[in-house]
Motif scaffolding. Structure first.
Motif, PDB file in Angstrom:
ATOM      1  N   CYS A   9       0.819  -1.204   0.000  1.00 57.21           N
ATOM      2  CA  CYS A   9       0.000   0.000   0.000  1.00 57.21           C
ATOM      3  C   CYS A   9       0.855   1.258   0.000  1.00 57.21           C
ATOM      4  O   CYS A   9       1.838   1.342   0.742  1.00 57.21           O
ATOM      5  CB  CYS A   9      -0.907   0.009   1.237  1.00 57.21           C
ATOM      6  SG  CYS A   9      -2.101  -1.338   1.262  1.00 57.21           S
ATOM      7  N   ILE A  10       0.452   2.219  -0.826  1.00 57.01           N
ATOM      8  CA  ILE A  10       1.155   3.496  -0.915  1.00 57.01           C
ATOM      9  C   ILE A  10       0.156   4.624  -0.693  1.00 57.01           C
ATOM     10  O   ILE A  10      -0.910   4.660  -1.309  1.00 57.01           O
ATOM     11  CB  ILE A  10       1.807   3.693  -2.301  1.00 57.01           C
ATOM     12  CG1 ILE A  10       2.724   2.521  -2.655  1.00 57.01           C
ATOM     13  CG2 ILE A  10       2.591   5.007  -2.350  1.00 57.01           C
ATOM     14  CD1 ILE A  10       3.264   2.586  -4.074  1.00 57.01           C
ATOM     15  N   GLY A  11       0.495   5.570   0.186  1.00 58.23           N
ATOM     16  CA  GLY A  11      -0.295   6.780   0.321  1.00 58.23           C
ATOM     17  C   GLY A  11      -1.473   6.664   1.279  1.00 58.23           C
ATOM     18  O   GLY A  11      -1.821   5.585   1.779  1.00 58.23           O
ATOM     19  N   ALA A  12      -2.081   7.813   1.514  1.00 60.41           N
ATOM     20  CA  ALA A  12      -3.175   7.937   2.477  1.00 60.41           C
ATOM     21  C   ALA A  12      -4.316   6.971   2.170  1.00 60.41           C
ATOM     22  O   ALA A  12      -4.723   6.815   1.017  1.00 60.41           O
ATOM     23  CB  ALA A  12      -3.694   9.375   2.479  1.00 60.41           C
ATOM     24  N   CYS A  13      -4.816   6.335   3.205  1.00 56.07           N
ATOM     25  CA  CYS A  13      -6.018   5.490   3.201  1.00 56.07           C
ATOM     26  C   CYS A  13      -5.871   4.128   2.519  1.00 56.07           C
ATOM     27  O   CYS A  13      -6.770   3.296   2.644  1.00 56.07           O
ATOM     28  CB  CYS A  13      -7.208   6.211   2.565  1.00 56.07           C
ATOM     29  SG  CYS A  13      -7.844   7.552   3.583  1.00 56.07           S
ATOM     30  N   SER A  14      -4.785   3.891   1.823  1.00 58.39           N
ATOM     31  CA  SER A  14      -4.649   2.610   1.124  1.00 58.39           C
ATOM     32  C   SER A  14      -4.649   1.447   2.101  1.00 58.39           C
ATOM     33  O   SER A  14      -5.412   0.481   1.956  1.00 58.39           O
ATOM     34  CB  SER A  14      -3.365   2.602   0.286  1.00 58.39           C
ATOM     35  OG  SER A  14      -3.415   3.596  -0.709  1.00 58.39           O
ATOM     36  N   LEU A  15      -3.796   1.525   3.114  1.00 55.57           N
ATOM     37  CA  LEU A  15      -3.727   0.470   4.116  1.00 55.57           C
ATOM     38  C   LEU A  15      -4.999   0.440   4.967  1.00 55.57           C
ATOM     39  O   LEU A  15      -5.457  -0.621   5.398  1.00 55.57           O
ATOM     40  CB  LEU A  15      -2.491   0.671   4.997  1.00 55.57           C
ATOM     41  CG  LEU A  15      -2.146  -0.433   5.998  1.00 55.57           C
ATOM     42  CD1 LEU A  15      -1.992  -1.777   5.300  1.00 55.57           C
ATOM     43  CD2 LEU A  15      -0.864  -0.084   6.752  1.00 55.57           C
ATOM     44  N   ARG A  16      -5.581   1.607   5.189  1.00 60.97           N
ATOM     45  CA  ARG A  16      -6.826   1.686   5.962  1.00 60.97           C
ATOM     46  C   ARG A  16      -7.928   0.885   5.279  1.00 60.97           C
ATOM     47  O   ARG A  16      -8.638   0.097   5.929  1.00 60.97           O
ATOM     48  CB  ARG A  16      -7.245   3.150   6.120  1.00 60.97           C
ATOM     49  CG  ARG A  16      -8.569   3.346   6.848  1.00 60.97           C
ATOM     50  CD  ARG A  16      -8.877   4.829   7.033  1.00 60.97           C
ATOM     51  NE  ARG A  16      -7.873   5.454   7.867  1.00 60.97           N
ATOM     52  CZ  ARG A  16      -7.169   6.533   7.527  1.00 60.97           C
ATOM     53  NH1 ARG A  16      -7.369   7.112   6.344  1.00 60.97           N
ATOM     54  NH2 ARG A  16      -6.283   7.039   8.343  1.00 60.97           N
ATOM     55  N   LEU A  17      -8.095   1.065   3.990  1.00 58.61           N
ATOM     56  CA  LEU A  17      -9.142   0.359   3.267  1.00 58.61           C
ATOM     57  C   LEU A  17      -8.898  -1.147   3.253  1.00 58.61           C
ATOM     58  O   LEU A  17      -9.842  -1.931   3.381  1.00 58.61           O
ATOM     59  CB  LEU A  17      -9.249   0.899   1.838  1.00 58.61           C
ATOM     60  CG  LEU A  17      -9.935   2.260   1.703  1.00 58.61           C
ATOM     61  CD1 LEU A  17      -9.717   2.851   0.325  1.00 58.61           C
ATOM     62  CD2 LEU A  17     -11.434   2.154   1.996  1.00 58.61           C
ATOM     63  N   VAL A  18      -7.654  -1.552   3.116  1.00 57.12           N
ATOM     64  CA  VAL A  18      -7.337  -2.981   3.151  1.00 57.12           C
ATOM     65  C   VAL A  18      -7.742  -3.580   4.493  1.00 57.12           C
ATOM     66  O   VAL A  18      -8.248  -4.704   4.569  1.00 57.12           O
ATOM     67  CB  VAL A  18      -5.835  -3.216   2.891  1.00 57.12           C
ATOM     68  CG1 VAL A  18      -5.465  -4.681   3.116  1.00 57.12           C
ATOM     69  CG2 VAL A  18      -5.471  -2.812   1.464  1.00 57.12           C
ATOM     70  N   SER A  19      -7.552  -2.810   5.572  1.00 53.30           N
ATOM     71  CA  SER A  19      -7.837  -3.325   6.916  1.00 53.30           C
ATOM     72  C   SER A  19      -9.325  -3.500   7.174  1.00 53.30           C
ATOM     73  O   SER A  19      -9.712  -4.155   8.147  1.00 53.30           O
ATOM     74  CB  SER A  19      -7.240  -2.385   7.977  1.00 53.30           C
ATOM     75  OG  SER A  19      -7.963  -1.177   8.075  1.00 53.30           O
ATOM     76  N   TYR A  20     -10.181  -2.945   6.316  1.00 54.96           N
ATOM     77  CA  TYR A  20     -11.620  -3.150   6.459  1.00 54.96           C
ATOM     78  C   TYR A  20     -12.028  -4.549   5.981  1.00 54.96           C
ATOM     79  O   TYR A  20     -13.161  -4.978   6.213  1.00 54.96           O
ATOM     80  CB  TYR A  20     -12.408  -2.117   5.654  1.00 54.96           C
ATOM     81  CG  TYR A  20     -12.291  -0.687   6.151  1.00 54.96           C
ATOM     82  CD1 TYR A  20     -11.805  -0.393   7.420  1.00 54.96           C
ATOM     83  CD2 TYR A  20     -12.674   0.376   5.347  1.00 54.96           C
ATOM     84  CE1 TYR A  20     -11.708   0.911   7.866  1.00 54.96           C
ATOM     85  CE2 TYR A  20     -12.581   1.692   5.785  1.00 54.96           C
ATOM     86  CZ  TYR A  20     -12.089   1.954   7.048  1.00 54.96           C
ATOM     87  OH  TYR A  20     -11.995   3.256   7.488  1.00 54.96           O
ATOM     88  N   PHE A  21     -11.099  -5.234   5.297  1.00 54.34           N
ATOM     89  CA  PHE A  21     -11.358  -6.571   4.781  1.00 54.34           C
ATOM     90  C   PHE A  21     -10.496  -7.595   5.526  1.00 54.34           C
ATOM     91  O   PHE A  21      -9.633  -7.232   6.314  1.00 54.34           O
ATOM     92  CB  PHE A  21     -11.064  -6.617   3.277  1.00 54.34           C
ATOM     93  CG  PHE A  21     -12.004  -5.788   2.454  1.00 54.34           C
ATOM     94  CD1 PHE A  21     -13.154  -6.339   1.917  1.00 54.34           C
ATOM     95  CD2 PHE A  21     -11.745  -4.434   2.228  1.00 54.34           C
ATOM     96  CE1 PHE A  21     -14.040  -5.566   1.171  1.00 54.34           C
ATOM     97  CE2 PHE A  21     -12.624  -3.654   1.486  1.00 54.34           C
ATOM     98  CZ  PHE A  21     -13.780  -4.224   0.960  1.00 54.34           C
ATOM     99  N   ASP A  22     -10.749  -8.861   5.247  1.00 53.74           N
ATOM    100  CA  ASP A  22      -9.974  -9.921   5.886  1.00 53.74           C
ATOM    101  C   ASP A  22      -8.679 -10.107   5.092  1.00 53.74           C
ATOM    102  O   ASP A  22      -8.416 -11.169   4.522  1.00 53.74           O
ATOM    103  CB  ASP A  22     -10.795 -11.207   5.907  1.00 53.74           C
ATOM    104  CG  ASP A  22     -10.107 -12.311   6.695  1.00 53.74           C
ATOM    105  OD1 ASP A  22      -9.249 -11.994   7.538  1.00 53.74           O
ATOM    106  OD2 ASP A  22     -10.417 -13.498   6.447  1.00 53.74           O
TER     107      ASP A  22
END
Length: 363
Positions: A58-71
């Motif tokens: 993940c690169i940049g704002a919110c990328s890792l955040r969105l991934v963490s909403y999933f399994d």
């Protein structure tokens, strides 16, 4: 003659064996080819991604955040070296996954470093146009999926979640999250059918620069959903912006909500303005002590989980008589909606982040 006949039989046998071998190789090649999923990213690009995603970078704002909403947290093998770690605990997804994320290696977002990592897919918010995204994809030969870090709740947000659900093969999870958010928003809007006679001002957001008392948002969804007039006009891009003190005094809001990430700075500024007799002391919210803090909303992109908590908090402060729920119960429901199974509660998160979470402010 018998000898020639024997040669012919051998030759035919060899040809048959070779043919069978070719069929076997071609069949196996077809079997070993990975199936692909086609998704559309935030830029409208069509991205082909293997159905079997082993790792994500993940690169940049919110990328890792969105991934963490999933399994998909276990698919993160490394984290970018910049941005995420400036105020990591003020990002709820990081605080909840801190035990895992804090132990991962940090990898630069250069093409060379990404090639060495060799993830199945790159998810980024830093590509501002198709050419930039395509260039990174060409340099790495790895699918690049672009997300929008600033999108607010609504069709574009739901479409982004749906697309990510397809990417991860978690369509049911995407539907669950989208429906859960929509139902909670409806829980607020269905009761707040009459415009409030009192206005409110939201400030202290950390957005492309430091938080401040005069950095406010004229497009603040917690106000919109509760039918509360916003004291300031929205910016053209819908994001927080800096106003003048004179503008705020003239608007004379009845309530002030301060983002926790800028709480201390904002309280200091308010006190300084009051001591200097600027006229802020006569603003209704200040005069009547109607000043409150909210969860961190803008920090390395949009904290959608915290913002939904803010929706309920604003509703409880200004329209509490319309609802039968308690704020903290709803805040805990939201945490479970975004992070199913987490043992962290709203109070844990508020205690672990800057400020006081959602609470009344004493000057």
């Amino acid at each position: 003659m018998e000898k020639n006949k024997g040669y012919a039989i051998v030759a035919i046998t060899i040809v048959l064996i070779a043919a069978i071998g070719v069929v076997y190789i071609l069949t196996n090649k077809g079997d070993n080819q990975e199936s692909e999923t086609t998704v559309t990213d935030a830029l409208g690009r069509t991205v082909n991604i293997t159905e079997q995603i082993d790792s994500v970078y993940c690169i940049g704002a919110c990328s890792l955040r969105l991934v963490s909403y999933f399994d998909a947290v276990e698919k993160i093998q490394a984290i970018e070296t910049t941005g995420t770690f400036n105020t990591q605990d003020d990002q709820t997804y990081y605080l909840i996954n801190k035990a895992e994320f804090s132990t991962l290696p940090q990898v630069a977002d250069t093409a060379e470093a990404i090639l060495a990592l060799n993830p199945s897919v790159i998810i980024t918010s830093t590509a501002e146009d198709m050419a930039t995204a395509d260039n990174l994809q060409t340099q790495t030969n790895i699918p690049v999926y672009v997300i929008n870090a600033n999108v607010e709740f609504g069709e574009a947000f739901y479409n982004q979640i749906t697309s990510l659900g397809t990417l991860f093969g978690e369509q049911n999870r995407a539907t669950e999250l989208n429906n859960g958010i929509a139902q909670m928003i409806n829980d607020i809007t269905s009761k707040a059918t009459t415009a409030s006679a009192e206005s409110a001002y939201a400030c202290g957001m950390f957005y492309y620069g430091g938080a401040s008392f005069l950095k406010g948002s004229g497009n603040y969804l917690p106000f919109d959903y509760s039918n509360i007039p916003n004291a300031i006009e929205p910016a053209a891009n819908g994001q927080p912006y800096v106003i003048t003190l004179e503008t705020l005094i003239a608007a004379n809001p009845d309530y002030i909500f301060i983002d926790s990430i800028g709480l201390n700075t904002c309280v200091d500024s308010i006190n300084e303005y009051i001591d200097a007799n600027t006229g802020l002391e006569d603003v209704s919210a200040v005069e009547n002590n109607n000043i409150y803090s909210t969860m961190v909303y803008k920090c390395y992109g949009t904290n959608w989980d915290n913002q939904l908590i803010n929706v309920y908090y604003v509703a409880s402060v200004m329209n509490g008589d319309l609802y039968s729920w308690t704020f903290e119960d709803k805040a805990n429901e939201i945490i479970q909606l975004f992070y199913p199974g987490t043992t962290m509660t709203y109070s844990d998160i508020a205690a672990g982040q800057t400020g006081n979470g959602c609470s009344a402010v004493t000057l």
